[in-house]
Design a protein around this motif. Structure first.
Motif, PDB file in Angstrom:
ATOM      1  N   TRP A 169     -41.483  40.301  -0.190  1.00 54.35           N
ATOM      2  CA  TRP A 169     -40.805  39.457   0.800  1.00 54.35           C
ATOM      3  C   TRP A 169     -39.392  39.932   1.099  1.00 54.35           C
ATOM      4  CZ3 TRP A 169     -39.553  38.452  -4.172  1.00 54.35           C
ATOM      5  CH2 TRP A 169     -38.351  37.830  -4.454  1.00 54.35           C
ATOM      6  N   LEU A 170     -38.842  40.749   0.193  1.00 51.12           N
ATOM      7  CA  LEU A 170     -37.483  41.240   0.426  1.00 51.12           C
ATOM      8  C   LEU A 170     -37.458  42.294   1.526  1.00 51.12           C
ATOM      9  CD1 LEU A 170     -36.297  41.596  -3.243  1.00 51.12           C
ATOM     10  CD2 LEU A 170     -35.682  39.826  -1.628  1.00 51.12           C
ATOM     11  N   ALA A 171     -38.638  42.836   1.834  1.00 53.40           N
ATOM     12  CA  ALA A 171     -38.694  43.903   2.827  1.00 53.40           C
ATOM     13  C   ALA A 171     -38.858  43.363   4.238  1.00 53.40           C
ATOM     14  CB  ALA A 171     -39.844  44.847   2.489  1.00 53.40           C
ATOM     15  N   ASP A 172     -38.687  42.090   4.417  1.00 53.82           N
ATOM     16  CA  ASP A 172     -38.803  41.529   5.768  1.00 53.82           C
ATOM     17  C   ASP A 172     -37.786  42.200   6.681  1.00 53.82           C
ATOM     18  OD1 ASP A 172     -39.723  39.528   7.680  1.00 53.82           O
ATOM     19  OD2 ASP A 172     -37.678  38.783   7.543  1.00 53.82           O
ATOM     20  N   PRO A 173     -38.249  42.752   7.789  1.00 55.54           N
ATOM     21  CA  PRO A 173     -37.308  43.515   8.631  1.00 55.54           C
ATOM     22  C   PRO A 173     -36.129  42.683   9.130  1.00 55.54           C
ATOM     23  CG  PRO A 173     -39.442  43.223   9.724  1.00 55.54           C
ATOM     24  CD  PRO A 173     -39.613  42.792   8.313  1.00 55.54           C
ATOM     25  N   GLN A 174     -36.347  41.375   9.269  1.00 59.09           N
ATOM     26  CA  GLN A 174     -35.244  40.545   9.753  1.00 59.09           C
ATOM     27  C   GLN A 174     -34.435  39.953   8.612  1.00 59.09           C
ATOM     28  OE1 GLN A 174     -38.281  38.602  12.278  1.00 59.09           O
ATOM     29  NE2 GLN A 174     -36.551  38.162  13.579  1.00 59.09           N
ATOM     30  N   GLY A 175     -34.816  40.286   7.379  1.00 60.93           N
ATOM     31  CA  GLY A 175     -34.066  39.772   6.227  1.00 60.93           C
ATOM     32  C   GLY A 175     -34.115  38.266   6.109  1.00 60.93           C
ATOM     33  N   ARG A 176     -35.266  37.692   6.463  1.00 56.43           N
ATOM     34  CA  ARG A 176     -35.338  36.238   6.419  1.00 56.43           C
ATOM     35  C   ARG A 176     -35.580  35.755   4.999  1.00 56.43           C
ATOM     36  NH1 ARG A 176     -40.058  35.271  10.622  1.00 56.43           N
ATOM     37  NH2 ARG A 176     -40.884  36.971   9.379  1.00 56.43           N
ATOM     38  N   ASP A 177     -35.335  34.500   4.808  1.00 57.27           N
ATOM     39  CA  ASP A 177     -35.607  33.888   3.513  1.00 57.27           C
ATOM     40  C   ASP A 177     -36.823  32.989   3.622  1.00 57.27           C
ATOM     41  OD1 ASP A 177     -33.716  34.508   1.315  1.00 57.27           O
ATOM     42  OD2 ASP A 177     -32.280  34.154   2.918  1.00 57.27           O
ATOM     43  N   GLN A 178     -37.363  32.639   2.454  1.00 55.28           N
ATOM     44  CA  GLN A 178     -38.538  31.768   2.437  1.00 55.28           C
ATOM     45  C   GLN A 178     -38.208  30.451   1.751  1.00 55.28           C
ATOM     46  OE1 GLN A 178     -41.648  33.968   0.452  1.00 55.28           O
ATOM     47  NE2 GLN A 178     -42.244  34.989   2.339  1.00 55.28           N
ATOM     48  N   TYR A 179     -38.954  29.442   2.117  1.00 54.79           N
ATOM     49  CA  TYR A 179     -38.814  28.182   1.400  1.00 54.79           C
ATOM     50  C   TYR A 179     -40.158  27.494   1.243  1.00 54.79           C
ATOM     51  CZ  TYR A 179     -38.971  25.886   6.005  1.00 54.79           C
ATOM     52  OH  TYR A 179     -39.344  25.458   7.244  1.00 54.79           O
ATOM     53  N   LEU A 180     -40.237  26.726   0.194  1.00 53.85           N
ATOM     54  CA  LEU A 180     -41.446  25.968  -0.126  1.00 53.85           C
ATOM     55  C   LEU A 180     -41.207  24.517   0.214  1.00 53.85           C
ATOM     56  CD1 LEU A 180     -42.488  26.732  -3.785  1.00 53.85           C
ATOM     57  CD2 LEU A 180     -43.832  27.154  -1.767  1.00 53.85           C
TER      58      LEU A 180
ATOM     59  N   ASN B 226     -42.867  28.861   3.974  1.00 58.07           N
ATOM     60  CA  ASN B 226     -42.442  29.215   5.319  1.00 58.07           C
ATOM     61  C   ASN B 226     -41.319  30.236   5.305  1.00 58.07           C
ATOM     62  OD1 ASN B 226     -43.934  27.374   7.172  1.00 58.07           O
ATOM     63  ND2 ASN B 226     -43.019  25.847   5.841  1.00 58.07           N
ATOM     64  N   TRP B 227     -41.235  30.993   6.374  1.00 55.13           N
ATOM     65  CA  TRP B 227     -40.060  31.813   6.632  1.00 55.13           C
ATOM     66  C   TRP B 227     -39.085  30.972   7.433  1.00 55.13           C
ATOM     67  CZ3 TRP B 227     -39.641  36.557   4.629  1.00 55.13           C
ATOM     68  CH2 TRP B 227     -40.793  37.293   4.348  1.00 55.13           C
ATOM     69  N   ILE B 228     -37.820  31.187   7.248  1.00 54.87           N
ATOM     70  CA  ILE B 228     -36.860  30.577   8.152  1.00 54.87           C
ATOM     71  C   ILE B 228     -36.240  31.685   8.989  1.00 54.87           C
ATOM     72  CG2 ILE B 228     -35.048  30.518   6.360  1.00 54.87           C
ATOM     73  CD1 ILE B 228     -34.311  27.798   7.981  1.00 54.87           C
TER      74      ILE B 228
ATOM     75  N   GLY C  87     -32.955  28.635  12.708  1.00 59.00           N
ATOM     76  CA  GLY C  87     -33.660  27.614  11.954  1.00 59.00           C
ATOM     77  C   GLY C  87     -35.120  27.462  12.329  1.00 59.00           C
ATOM     78  N   SER C  88     -35.665  28.392  13.083  1.00 61.19           N
ATOM     79  CA  SER C  88     -37.080  28.269  13.429  1.00 61.19           C
ATOM     80  C   SER C  88     -37.932  28.663  12.233  1.00 61.19           C
ATOM     81  CB  SER C  88     -37.404  29.178  14.611  1.00 61.19           C
ATOM     82  OG  SER C  88     -37.130  30.520  14.264  1.00 61.19           O
ATOM     83  N   SER C  89     -39.018  27.961  12.041  1.00 60.76           N
ATOM     84  CA  SER C  89     -39.860  28.189  10.872  1.00 60.76           C
ATOM     85  C   SER C  89     -41.166  28.845  11.274  1.00 60.76           C
ATOM     86  CB  SER C  89     -40.161  26.870  10.168  1.00 60.76           C
ATOM     87  OG  SER C  89     -38.996  26.410   9.559  1.00 60.76           O
TER      88      SER C  89
END
Lengths: 360, 755
Positions: free
Chosen positions: B166-177, B187-189, B193-195
Motif C-alpha cells: 500500500w505504500l507504493a500507491d502512486p498518489q501516496g494516499r493513506d488507508q483507513y478502516l 478505504n483509500w482517502i 477527502g474523497s474515498s
C-alpha cells in the motif's frame, strides 16, 4: 435566527453552491404564535398577502403574511383540522377536520357557509383551477372505505346555497389514499397513498388512469403542484421527496434527506424544492433538537443537490407552503409555530451553479 | 537319435544372472530400523575441542535432565557414557556437532524427543530426531520428475504478496478502516477527502475489534478464539498468522512487528493432545502454560514463545487509623500493555509492582542475566523510544518509586542490558508520576502530581534532556493540576491541559471541566523550556498533535454538551518559510485555523501523513450519535458520515520513511519542483472532474428544459381545446407593496397631578 449551511452536501458540488444560503439569504422572520397545538397544513392565498393555517387546536387562522398580524379566526370545528384550501379569488375557504365535517367559509366575514358531514375524518381538500369544484378525501377507518368526493361549488350570491350531494364519488382500491389534488384543467385527480403509491384518477368516472406503485417506499405525506400543474412534488416517510410528471406519473427527480419528510413544495422564480420533516413526534423527546433534524432544506430541483438549510423549529416540520411569487415561504411545525421567511435580494441574485439555470 | 553334443551350460549362467533376487532381498532385508527405536540424534550441539569435551557432555546431560529427559546410563572408564555417543573428528580435534542418545525404551525416547526438540542449549537451538527417521528420510527414493510420497504434489513456490504494497500507491494516499455493525471496510482517502474502497472486505473481520500493527503491515482482528493477522495486497490470512488464545481481550505488538502479546482474563487451559506420544504443537498451549494469562508469540512463524501468569491482585495496604477506607487511593494497577518492548524488539520488560522489573531477551524469552532487577517500590516504567541507537548506546528505560520511610520518591534512568543507573532525581510530596517520552527519545517529561494540602494537588514537570551530557533536568512548577500532556512529535514543544479544579479525578463522567491549555517550547538560546502561550478558559480534554508536529487539534470528546475541535497552527506565517519564525515571541505565531463541531464524538485521530484528521463517535463508548467525520488539517470538513452502530475508525499506520537522509534533504530543498508535479496532477484531475460535472449538469438542464417546453405546449393546446380562456397561469407581479408598520413601545408611564 440562524441559517445553517449544509456540511454534508455532496462533495462534488461546486464550492459556491455550498453555503450560498448563508452567504446570500438573510431572512426576516415572523413567528406566528396563534396556535396552541401542532400545525397540520398552511396555505398562502393567490396574492400571497394572506396565510391560512390549520392546527390540531380546532381553529383556522388567517394572517397577514407580511407582518404576522392575525386577520381572524374561523371557529366551528370540533376536532383536529387536517386540511384547508383557499380558492384563487380569496373568497372561499374550505376545511376538513377529524370531527368528520367539511366546512366552507367566507374568508372576509369568517362565516361558515356550508357544512358537510361524512362517516370518517377528512384528510385532504383541494380546489380545481376554475374554482368551481372541490375535492374531499376521507379517511379509511372503522369499516368505512376511504373515499374521494367531488362537489360543485355554487358561486352565486353569497355562496350559501350549496349542494349537499357530491358530483362524483369513488373509493380508490388498494392502499389507502393520504393526499390528493386536481391535475391541471381539473380532469384528473392525483392521489398519494400510504404504501408509497401515486395514482391518477379520472375526476368524473373515478377510473384509475395511471399508477406508479413504487413511487415511494413509505407513506406519501404531502403533494403539491408546480405553478402550472404539469409536475408535482411528493414528500414521504421514506426520507425522500420526488418530482413527478403529472401526465404519466413518472418520477423525474429524487431528493434524498436523512429524516422522514412531512412536506415539500416547489419554489416559483428559483429552481428549488423546499422540504421539511423530522423524527416522529413520539420519539422526539428522547433525542436532542440537534439530532432531530428539524431543518427546512432547499434542494436544486434539476441537480437534486442540497443547497442550503434553515433552522428554527424545535420539533418536526409538518407543513411547508411557498409564496405564489416565490418571495417567501412559511413552515408550520409540531412545536405549534408557523415561521414565515422572506427571501432577501441576494437570494434572487445568487446563482450557485453559475450560468447553469433551467428556463423555469 | 541324435544326442546333443554339448550341453549349453552358459544357458545356466545367463539364467543365474537373470534371476530376480529382489523378492528375496526384500524378504530377508535387515530391518535397519527395528531395535533402533530408542535412539535419538541431537543436532546443532556446540562444537568444542578436546579440553572441554567432558564439560560439554556433563552440561548436556544436566540440560537434558532439566528439560525432562534424563539419561540414566553408566559412566565408562574413559568418562564417556554408554547411552550417549558423541562422534569425534580427530583431524579437526573437535566434536562433529551432533550426538546419539540411547533411551531404555522407544516410548521414553519419544517422550524425550518431545521435551528436547527445539530447546535452547546456551545459544544453540537443538534439533532432535529419531535415528530411524533420519535413515528413513535419507533413503527416500527421489527420481527426476517425481516427488517422494507424502510431499505436497504441487510444490511450486507461490510468490507471496508484498507486505507493504500500500505504500507504493502512486498518489501516496493513506488507508483507513471503518467498523460498523458487523462489517469492516477498508478505504483509500484521496485528494479532497474523497474515498475509494481499497479491498474486498472479508466478512470475518468484524467479530470483536480491529486494529493495525504499529507499522501498518498487518490488519489485526480480534476473535473469540484468538487473534488473526491479515497481510499483503489482498489481505490473506495464513495459518501461521492465527494465534489461538481463547477469550483474548487485549493484544499488543512489539515496535518492529516481530512479536505479539495477547492477554485473556481467563486462565489458559491447554487442550490435551490427541495422541499421547505426538510432539507438542509449538503453536498451541502446552501443559506448562496452564493457568497463565499472557502469551508471547513470534509473528513470522506463529510459534508460541512463552506464557506468563496474569497480574497478581495487589494486597491492599492496611488502612491507617483515622482515615476512612474511601479516602485511600485505589489499589494501583498497571495499565496495558503489561509487557513493554524496547524500541528495537531486543528486550521486553515487565514491572512487578513494588518489587522488581523483569527484562527478557528475545528471541529466547529468557530472563536477562537470569535475574530480575530488584527495585523496591517501583510503580511504573517506560522504555525510551529512541530507535536510532548508536552501536555503543544501550537501550534505557525510566522508572519511578514512591516515597518510603526516610526515602524520597525518585525517578531513575537505567541502561539495559548493563543495568547502569544513568541519572536519578529525588522528588517530594509525590502523589503520582506519569512518564512521557518524546517520540524520538530526546526528552522525558515526568509529570508529577504533588500534594499541597489534604484535598488539593498540583503538578510539576520534571524535564530530562536525554541527549545532552549528564542528562540535565529542569523543573516547571504549575499552580494547577495537569490532566493531559502531549509532546510535539519530532519536536521540542509540548502542550498540557491544566485544570484549576483541585480534584479533577472525582468529577462525574461527562461533566466538562474548566480548563486552560498551555504550550511550552525549548528556548534555543538558553536551552531550557519556557511557556510559549497559554489559552485560558479553553475547554478541551484531548490533545492531538499532527504526526509531523506543528499542527495540533484540541478536542472535547465524550461530552454531550461540548463537542468542538479547534485546529491550531503553531508556526503560522504568511510566507512559506518556517525559518522566519519569530524567535523573540514564538507564541505570537500561534493561530487558530478554524473550529469544527462533531456532536457525540469520542475519538480523534490524525492520518499518518498529517493531512487529515478523523473524529469518530463510537458505539463502544455509548455515543449518542455514532459515525465519523474527516477534516483536513486546516479544519475544513471533508466528509460527514452519521452511521448507525458505528464502532471504529482506524487509520493505517505507516512505517518510518525508508528514504535515506540525503534524499530527504534533497526533496526538502527542491520541494517547489516536486510539488509542481503534484500541482499539475491535481489541476488535471480537478479540471477533468469539473469538466465532467459541468457537462453532466448541462445535460440535466437541457433535458429539463426540453421536457418543460413540451409539457407547457401541450398544456396550452389542451386549454385551447377545452375552450377555456387563456387563463394566465403565471402570477403577475403587481409591483411591490410597501407595508408600513408602526411599532410603539411604552418605555415609561408616569401620572402626575397637575396642580
Amino acid at each position: 435566527m440562524t441559517v445553517e449551511t449544509d456540511p454534508s452536501s455532496r462533495q462534488d458540488s461546486l464550492q459556491a453552491s455550498r453555503g450560498f444560503l448563508a452567504d446570500h439569504l438573510q431572512l426576516n422572520l415572523h413567528t406566528a404564535t396563534g396556535h396552541e397545538r401542532s400545525l397540520t397544513q398552511i396555505m398562502y392565498n393567490k396574492e400571497g398577502d394572506l396565510l391560512f393555517t390549520a392546527s390540531k387546536d380546532h381553529v383556522i387562522n388567517a394572517w397577514f403574511s407580511t407582518n404576522g398580524e392575525r386577520l381572524g379566526t374561523y371557529n366551528g370545528h370540533n376536532g383536529t383540522i387536517w386540511t384547508i384550501a383557499c380558492d384563487s379569488q380569496t373568497k372561499l375557504l374550505v376545511s376538513g377536520s377529524a370531527d368528520n365535517q367539511m366546512r366552507l367559509w367566507d374568508i372576509a366575514s369568517g362565516k361558515c357557509l356550508k357544512m358537510w358531514e361524512f362517516p370518517t375524518a377528512i384528510k385532504r381538500v383541494a380546489w380545481s383551477d376554475d374554482d368551481k369544484r372541490i375535492l374531499c378525501l376521507t379517511e379509511q377507518r372503522s369499516g368505512y372505505q376511504g373515499a374521494i368526493r367531488v362537489f360543485g361549488i355554487n358561486r352565486e350570491g353569497d355562496c350559501s346555497k350549496q349542494d349537499s350531494e357530491p358530483l362524483v364519488y369513488f373509493s380508490p382500491i388498494g392502499s389507502k389514499a393520504t393526499v390528493a389534488a386536481f391535475a391541471p384543467l381539473g380532469r384528473e385527480i392525483i392521489t398519494g397513498h400510504e404504501s408509497g403509491k401515486v395514482a391518477l384518477f379520472d375526476a368524473e368516472t373515478g377510473e384509475e388512469i395511471e399508477i406508479n406503485e413504487k413511487a415511494h417506499l413509505g407513506q406519501v405525506t404531502d403533494l403539491q403542484l408546480s405553478p402550472d400543474g404539469t409536475y408535482f412534488v411528493t414528500s414521504s416517510k421514506d426520507q425522500t421527496a420526488k418530482l413527478h410528471d403529472s401526465k404519466n406519473l413518472q418520477v423525474i427527480k429524487t431528493f434524498t434527506s436523512e429524516t422522514p419528510l412531512n412536506s415539500a413544495c416547489i419554489t416559483p422564480a428559483k429552481p428549488y424544492v423546499i422540504v421539511g420533516g423530522g423524527q416522529d413526534a413520539r420519539s422526539v423527546t428522547t433525542t436532542s433538537a440537534r439530532s432531530g433534524k428539524f431543518e427546512t432544506r432547499f434542494y436544486h430541483r434539476v441537480f437534486e443537490e442540497e443547497v442550503g438549510r434553515v433552522r428554527g423549529h424545535f420539533g418536526p416540520i409538518n407543513t411547508i407552503a411557498v409564496h405564489p411569487s416565490g418571495k417567501a415561504f412559511a413552515s408550520g411545525g409540531e412545536d405549534g409555530y408557523v415561521r414565515v421567511h422572506w427571501f432577501d435580494e441576494s437570494y434572487f441574485r445568487a446563482r450557485p451553479y453559475g450560468d447553469l439555470e433551467p428556463e423555469d | 537319435m541324435p544326442v546333443p553334443d554339448t550341453v549349453p551350460t552358459n544357458n545356466h549362467e545367463e539364467d543365474d544372472e537373470d534371476i530376480d533376487y529382489t523378492e528375496i532381498e526384500e524378504r530377508y532385508q535387515l530391518d535397519m530400523l527395528s531395535g533402533l527405536d530408542n535412539i535419538l540424534v541431537v543436532d546443532n550441539v556446540p562444537i568444542v575441542n578436546a579440553d572441554r569435551r567432558q564439560k560439554l557432555i556433563e552440561r548436556l546431560r544436566q540440560a537434558f535432565a532439566k528439560a525432562g529427559a534424563p539419561l540414566s546410563g553408566k559412566q565408562r572408564e574413559d568418562e564417556s557414557y554408554d547411552d550417549m555417543e558423541m562422534p569425534w573428528d580427530n583431524e579437526a580435534d573437535s566434536n562433529k556437532g551432533f550426538l546419539f542418545l540411547t533411551y531404555p525404551s522407544a516410548a521414553e525416547a519419544t517422550a524425550a524427543l518431545r521435551n528436547l526438540d527445539q530447546t535452547l542449549f546456551g545459544k544453540n537451538r537443538l534439533h532432535v530426531n529419531k535415528f530411524g527417521d533420519i535413515e528413513r528420510y535419507a533413503s527416500l527414493p527421489i527420481e527426476e520428475g517425481s516427488t517422494p510420497r507424502g510431499w505436497v504434489e504441487d510444490s511450486e513456490i507461490e510468490p507471496q504478496e508484498h507486505l507493504k504494497s500500500w505504500l507504493a500507491d502512486p498518489q501516496g494516499r493513506d488507508q483507513y478502516l471503518t467498523y460498523r455493525g458487523e462489517s469492516v471496510d477498508l478505504n483509500w482517502i484521496g485528494r479532497g477527502g474523497s474515498s475509494e474502497p481499497a479491498v474486498q472486505a472479508e466478512p470475518r473481520w468484524g467479530e470483536l475489534y480491529v486494529s493495525w500493527s504499529p507499522q501498518g503491515t498487518y490488519l489485526t482482528t480480534l476473535h473469540r478464539i484468538g487473534v488473526a493477522l491479515w497481510s499483503g495486497k489482498s489481505f490473506k490470512n495464513t495459518v501461521s498468522h492465527r494465534f489461538t488464545h481463547p477469550g483474548v481481550k487485549l493484544f499488543d505488538f512489539s515496535p518492529c512487528e516481530q512479536y505479539l502479546v495477547t492477554w485473556s482474563p481467563d486462565s489458559i487451559v491447554p487442550k490435551p493432545p490427541k495422541d499421547e506420544n505426538a510432539p507438542q504443537d509449538p503453536r498451541q498451549f502446552g501443559p506448562e502454560d496452564e493457568g497463565n494469562q499472557i502469551a508471547v508469540w513470534e509473528i513470522k512463524t506463529g510459534l508460541l514463545l512463552r506464557t506468563f501468569p496474569g497480574e497478581k491482585p495487589v494486597q491492599p495496604a492496611p488502612v491507617p487509623a483515622g482515615t476512612k477506607p474511601e479516602d485511600m487511593p485505589a489499589p494501583r494497577k498497571l495499565s496495558w500493555p503489561l509487557l513493554r518492548w524496547s524500541p528495537d524488539d531486543k528486550y521486553v520488560a515487565r514491572c512487578h509492582l513494588g518489587t522488581q522489573i523483569s527484562v527478557y531477551e528475545l528471541p529466547s524469552m529468557g530472563l536477562l542475566e537470569k535475574k530480575s532487577i530488584k527495585i523496591d517500590g517501583v510503580l511504573d516504567f517506560e522504555w525510551c523510544p529512541d530507535r536510532e541507537l548508536g552501536a555503543s548506546k544501550e537501550n534505557m528505560f525510566a522508572y519511578w518509586t514512591p516515597e518510603a520511610a526516610n526515602q524520597p520518591a525518585r525517578v531513575t534512568l537505567m541502561a539495559i542490558p548493563s543495568r547502569n543507573v544513568l541519572r536519578s532525581k529525588n522528588l517530594f510530596n509525590v502523589n503520582d508520576c506519569k512518564l512521557h517520552w518524546q517520540d524520538q527519545g530526546t526528552y522525558l517529561c515526568v509529570k508529577v502530581d504533588r500534594v499541597k494540602s489534604k484535598r488539593s494537588t498540583f503538578s510539576n514537570f520534571e524535564l530530562f534532556r536525554v541527549k545532552e551530557k549528564n542528562y540535565p533536568v529542569e523543573t516547571i512548577e504549575l499552580k494547577e493540576t495537569c490532566t493531559q500532556f502531549a509532546w510535539e512529535p519530532s519536536g521540542n514543544r509540548f502542550a498540557a491541559i491544566t485544570c484549576a479544579d483541585p480534584n479533577p479525578a472525582h468529577m462525574a463522567p461527562g461533566v466538562v471541566l474548566k480548563t486552560a491549555i498551555a504550550f511550552y517550547y525549548l528556548d534555543p538560546k538558553k536551552g531550557d523550556f519556557k511557556l510559549m502561550r497559554e489559552l485560558e478558559n479553553k475547554t478541551a480534554n484531548t490533545l492531538a498533535w499532527a504526526p509531523k508536529g506543528r499542527f495540533i487539534a484540541l478536542a472535547t470528546c465524550g461530552s454531550a454538551v461540548k463537542y468542538d475541535i479547534e485546529f491550531w497552527d503553531l508556526d503560522f506565517t504568511i510566507d512559506d518559510t518556517i525559518n522566519k519564525r519569530d524567535a523573540a515571541d514564538p507564541g505570537s505565531n500561534m493561530q487558530l485555523l478554524s473550529t469544527g463541531e462533531h456532536f457525540g464524538m469520542t475519538d480523534v485521530a490524525w492520518d499518518p501523513s498529517g493531512r487529515y484528521l478523523a473524529s469518530s463517535a463510537s458505539a463502544f463508548r455509548q455515543s449518542p450519535e455514532t459515525g465519523y467525520s474527516i477534516w483536513d488539517f486546516k479544519g475544513q470538513d471533508l466528509q460527514k458520515q452519521p452511521l448507525d452502530k458505528f464502532k471504529q475508525f482506524v487509520w493505517r499506520p505507516r512505517p518510518a520513511t525508508m528514504l535515506p537522509k540525503e534524499d530527504q534533504k534533497r526533496v526538502r530543498k527542491n520541494l517547489r519542483e516536486f510539488s509542481k508535479l503534484f500541482d499539475e496532477e491535481d489541476a488535471a484531475e480537478e479540471s477533468n472532474v469539473s469538466a465532467d460535472l459541468l457537462a453532466h449538469r448541462k445535460r440535466l438542464i437541457d433535458e429539463w428544459n426540453a421536457w418543460r417546453s413540451k409539457r407547457v405546449k401541450e398544456l396550452v393546446a389542451e386549454r385551447k381545446k377545452a375552450g377555456e380562456d387563456q387563463v394566465e397561469s403565471k402570477v403577475e407581479d403587481e409591483g411591490l407593496e410597501t407595508v408600513e408598520e408602526v411599532v410603539e413601545d411604552i418605555l415609561e408611564e408616569t401620572e402626575e397631578v397637575v396642580a
